[in-house]
Write an enzyme that holds these catalytic residues in place. Structure first.
Site, mmCIF file in Angstrom:
data_model
loop_
_atom_site.group_PDB
_atom_site.id
_atom_site.type_symbol
_atom_site.label_atom_id
_atom_site.label_comp_id
_atom_site.label_asym_id
_atom_site.label_seq_id
_atom_site.Cartn_x
_atom_site.Cartn_y
_atom_site.Cartn_z
ATOM 1 N N GLN A 129 0.853 -1.195 0.000
ATOM 2 C CA GLN A 129 0.000 0.000 0.000
ATOM 3 C C GLN A 129 0.888 1.245 0.000
ATOM 4 O O GLN A 129 1.526 1.544 1.022
ATOM 5 C CB GLN A 129 -0.874 -0.036 1.262
ATOM 6 N N GLY A 130 0.927 1.962 -1.113
ATOM 7 C CA GLY A 130 1.781 3.147 -1.220
ATOM 8 C C GLY A 130 0.984 4.419 -1.002
ATOM 9 O O GLY A 130 0.708 5.161 -1.951
ATOM 10 N N SER A 132 1.392 6.523 2.417
ATOM 11 C CA SER A 132 2.152 7.499 3.218
ATOM 12 C C SER A 132 3.410 7.970 2.487
ATOM 13 O O SER A 132 4.027 7.219 1.736
ATOM 14 C CB SER A 132 2.588 6.875 4.548
ATOM 15 N N SER A 164 4.656 -1.392 3.992
ATOM 16 C CA SER A 164 4.748 -2.772 4.495
ATOM 17 C C SER A 164 4.659 -3.761 3.333
ATOM 18 O O SER A 164 3.984 -3.482 2.335
ATOM 19 C CB SER A 164 3.606 -3.071 5.459
ATOM 20 N N GLU A 247 -9.354 -1.332 6.171
ATOM 21 C CA GLU A 247 -8.145 -1.672 6.937
ATOM 22 C C GLU A 247 -8.437 -1.669 8.439
ATOM 23 O O GLU A 247 -7.862 -2.431 9.200
ATOM 24 C CB GLU A 247 -7.039 -0.665 6.601
ATOM 25 N N ASN A 360 -3.685 6.893 16.569
ATOM 26 C CA ASN A 360 -4.833 6.939 17.482
ATOM 27 C C ASN A 360 -5.358 8.357 17.680
ATOM 28 O O ASN A 360 -6.549 8.549 17.940
ATOM 29 C CB ASN A 360 -4.457 6.297 18.819
ATOM 30 N N GLU A 361 -4.461 9.352 17.535
ATOM 31 C CA GLU A 361 -4.953 10.742 17.638
ATOM 32 C C GLU A 361 -5.934 11.003 16.487
ATOM 33 O O GLU A 361 -6.997 11.613 16.686
ATOM 34 C CB GLU A 361 -3.784 11.747 17.574
HETATM 35 C C1 LIG Z 1 4.217 -0.670 11.314
HETATM 36 C C2 LIG Z 1 3.710 0.351 10.333
HETATM 37 C C3 LIG Z 1 3.310 -0.062 9.085
HETATM 38 C C4 LIG Z 1 2.855 0.881 8.144
HETATM 39 N N1 LIG Z 1 2.526 0.433 6.892
HETATM 40 C C5 LIG Z 1 2.139 1.330 5.956
HETATM 41 C C6 LIG Z 1 1.855 0.902 4.623
HETATM 42 O O1 LIG Z 1 1.945 -0.277 4.286
HETATM 43 N N2 LIG Z 1 1.509 1.843 3.706
HETATM 44 C C7 LIG Z 1 1.383 3.152 4.031
HETATM 45 O O2 LIG Z 1 1.023 3.937 3.158
HETATM 46 N N3 LIG Z 1 1.664 3.602 5.278
HETATM 47 C C8 LIG Z 1 2.036 2.722 6.255
HETATM 48 N N4 LIG Z 1 2.335 3.153 7.526
HETATM 49 C C9 LIG Z 1 2.334 4.594 7.800
HETATM 50 C C10 LIG Z 1 1.230 5.089 8.703
HETATM 51 O O3 LIG Z 1 -0.020 5.056 8.048
HETATM 52 C C11 LIG Z 1 1.638 6.504 9.142
HETATM 53 O O4 LIG Z 1 2.805 6.389 9.927
HETATM 54 C C12 LIG Z 1 0.549 7.206 9.928
HETATM 55 O O5 LIG Z 1 -0.537 7.500 9.100
HETATM 56 C C13 LIG Z 1 1.071 8.507 10.577
HETATM 57 O O6 LIG Z 1 1.690 9.325 9.646
HETATM 58 P P1 LIG Z 1 3.154 9.938 9.936
HETATM 59 O O7 LIG Z 1 4.042 8.817 10.316
HETATM 60 O O8 LIG Z 1 3.527 10.763 8.765
HETATM 61 O O9 LIG Z 1 2.979 10.845 11.220
HETATM 62 P P2 LIG Z 1 2.461 12.348 11.252
HETATM 63 O O10 LIG Z 1 1.244 12.472 10.407
HETATM 64 O O11 LIG Z 1 3.592 13.260 10.959
HETATM 65 O O12 LIG Z 1 2.016 12.497 12.760
HETATM 66 C C14 LIG Z 1 2.967 12.772 13.803
HETATM 67 C C15 LIG Z 1 2.203 12.901 15.123
HETATM 68 O O13 LIG Z 1 1.301 14.022 15.038
HETATM 69 C C16 LIG Z 1 -0.022 13.609 15.345
HETATM 70 N N5 LIG Z 1 -0.970 14.334 14.496
HETATM 71 C C17 LIG Z 1 -0.838 14.608 13.173
HETATM 72 N N6 LIG Z 1 -1.929 15.264 12.727
HETATM 73 C C18 LIG Z 1 -2.777 15.389 13.787
HETATM 74 C C19 LIG Z 1 -4.073 15.975 13.949
HETATM 75 N N7 LIG Z 1 -4.734 16.533 12.934
HETATM 76 N N8 LIG Z 1 -4.640 15.886 15.180
HETATM 77 C C20 LIG Z 1 -4.001 15.304 16.228
HETATM 78 N N9 LIG Z 1 -2.748 14.743 16.121
HETATM 79 C C21 LIG Z 1 -2.166 14.787 14.930
HETATM 80 C C22 LIG Z 1 -0.062 12.129 14.991
HETATM 81 O O14 LIG Z 1 -1.073 11.449 15.673
HETATM 82 C C23 LIG Z 1 1.340 11.694 15.432
HETATM 83 O O15 LIG Z 1 1.360 11.431 16.812
HETATM 84 C C24 LIG Z 1 2.783 2.251 8.490
HETATM 85 C C25 LIG Z 1 3.182 2.670 9.764
HETATM 86 C C26 LIG Z 1 3.646 1.744 10.684
HETATM 87 C C27 LIG Z 1 4.076 2.218 12.036
#
Ligand SMILES: Cc1cc2nc3c(=O)[nH]c(=O)nc-3n(C[C@H](O)[C@H](O)[C@H](O)COP(=O)(O)OP(=O)(O)OC[C@H]3O[C@@H](n4cnc5c(N)ncnc54)[C@H](O)[C@@H]3O)c2cc1C
Length: 376
Positions: A129-130, A132, A164, A247, A360-361
């Protein structure tokens, strides 16, 4: 079918599934999982996808006309619970089965379904899944990967991260901009990208637990045919929301419930006679049973598919992820000599679960805005 017939059908399914799992879960996996190399473990997981297909347990919830089993969420949950209890391998085909297949059923063309569904269900093709990107995770609508029109299709350029299963994947579901000038949410397309071609670069990312579950992917003018765009240009955001809802559905909770229950039983046994931990243990035990109750409520509500169902589903991910983290934290703190390695691993692995599929946020934002309709 009335509700009695339904209950009997689910019971019959459970008996059949339990017998099949008892006969098919590989003993070597069940008894020596920890001693397998990553390559060996991946081969078990790939083979498990093929076994599920041969045994008639792939695509349980997918309609029969699309190669699935045409069953409901109740059977899916039952199967995940029984598979976790039988310590079955987790397959590699998760993204294809849970995300791509239902999306193709609802938004794909006949040609896309005919081309992709059989290989997803047989376990022959692994998908990733591409979505992020380094600059777009929670704010997914901000993806900057671009799909530029070319003869017969598009050239994709950009960087995806935390992808992933990409090490095993031959196809990727890519969310990309199709029109830099269009308004937010209307400027995205969804593409089915072949990963075995020039212009796809994969760099592994090692997690804190030492595992390598995901990687960064660079697309450099990677070709995707027009026939492999799902829906119209501009439909990408709506399709991505459908994918993310699938998902976060009930089946992962079923697996996690069994794992958390097993961890709780381990904790209760190893910490019996430690009054300083008794209150916390009781609290976690109650939360574990509340999780089971919430899951069964989701299954009961499925037939309605109304707002109550989605309300319950939205809450599940927050419940199980935070419960698992709290159980793992207490396991680590309890310092039971023989179990330290287990709790260390659980603690580190559980860090990711409140992040993936939307943090979770963000789940709490969704619950408060779209489920509880609270004012901003
Ligand atoms: C084990 C694992 C597998 C994954 N697999 C995939 C995958 O296969 N494909 C894929 O596309 N992605 C994947 N992801 C990515 C995942 O979907 C993102 O990490 C997630 O959506 C958070 O985005 P970010 O890491 O850019 O954090 P950010 O968006 O930068 O967030 C950073 C922090 O800010 C908080 N925050 C951000 N915006 C808000 C808001 N509006 N209100 C309150 N808090 C906020 C977040 O909750 C977090 O604590 C995976 C992640 C993990 C850990």
């Amino acid at each position: 079918m009335n509700s009695d017939d339904n209950a009997h059908a689910v019971e019959d399914f459970a008996v059949r599934a339990e017998a099949w799992l008892a006969a098919n879960v590989p003993t070597r996996w069940r008894e020596h999982r920890g001693a397998l190399s990553n390559t060996e473990a991946d081969e078990f997981r790939r083979e498990w996808d093929r076994q599920l297909s041969a045994g008639g347990f792939a695509g349980l919830g997918l309609p029969k006309e699309f190669g699935g089993q045409g069953l409901g969420l109740a059977e899916e949950v039952v199967f995940h619970v029984l598979a976790a209890k039988a310590q079955a391998p987790d397959g590699l085909a998760r993204v294809g089965k849970i995300l791509t297949a239902p999306m193709l059923v609802s938004h794909g063309t006949e040609a896309q379904r005919a081309k992709y569904l059989p290989k997803i269900l047989s376990g022959e093709e692994v998908w990733c899944q591409g979505f992020s990107e380094p600059g777009a995770g929670s704010d997914l609508a901000g993806v900057s990967t671009i799909a530029r029109k070319t003869e017969g299709g598009y050239l994709i350029s950009g960087r995806k991260t935390w992808t992933s299963f990409v090490q095993h994947a031959s196809r990727c579901l890519v969310l990309a901009q199709t029109d830099r000038g269009a308004p937010r949410y209307k400027n995205l397309g969804m593409f089915l990208v072949d990963m075995n071609q020039p212009g796809v670069l994969v760099n592994d990312i090692k997690q804190i637990s030492g595992a390598v579950h995901f990687a960064e992917v660079q697309f450099e003018d990677t070709f995707v045919a027009e026939d492999d765009r799902v829906g119209e240009e501009g439909d990408g955001w709506a399709i991505a929301m459908k994918v993310l809802t699938d998902e976060r559905g009930g089946t992962e909770t079923a697996t996690r419930y069994v794992e958390i229950r097993a961890d709780m039983d381990l904790l209760l046994a190893s910490c019996a006679g430690r009054p300083e931990l008794a209150g916390e243990l009781e609290d976690l035990d109650i939360r574990t049973e509340l999780l089971r109750w919430q899951l069964s409520k989701v299954v009961d509500l499925e037939s309605g598919h109304g707002s109550e169902f989605w309300r319950a589903v939205s809450i599940l991910k927050v419940l199980w992820s935070e419960l698992w983290q709290d159980v793992a934290r207490l396991g680590l703190r309890a310092m039971v000599p023989g179990d330290r390695e287990h709790w260390r691993n659980q603690y580190l692995e559980s860090k990711a679960v409140s992040i993936y599929s939307g943090t979770n946020e963000i789940q709490r934002n969704i619950i408060s805005e779209r489920v509880l309709r609270l004012p901003r």
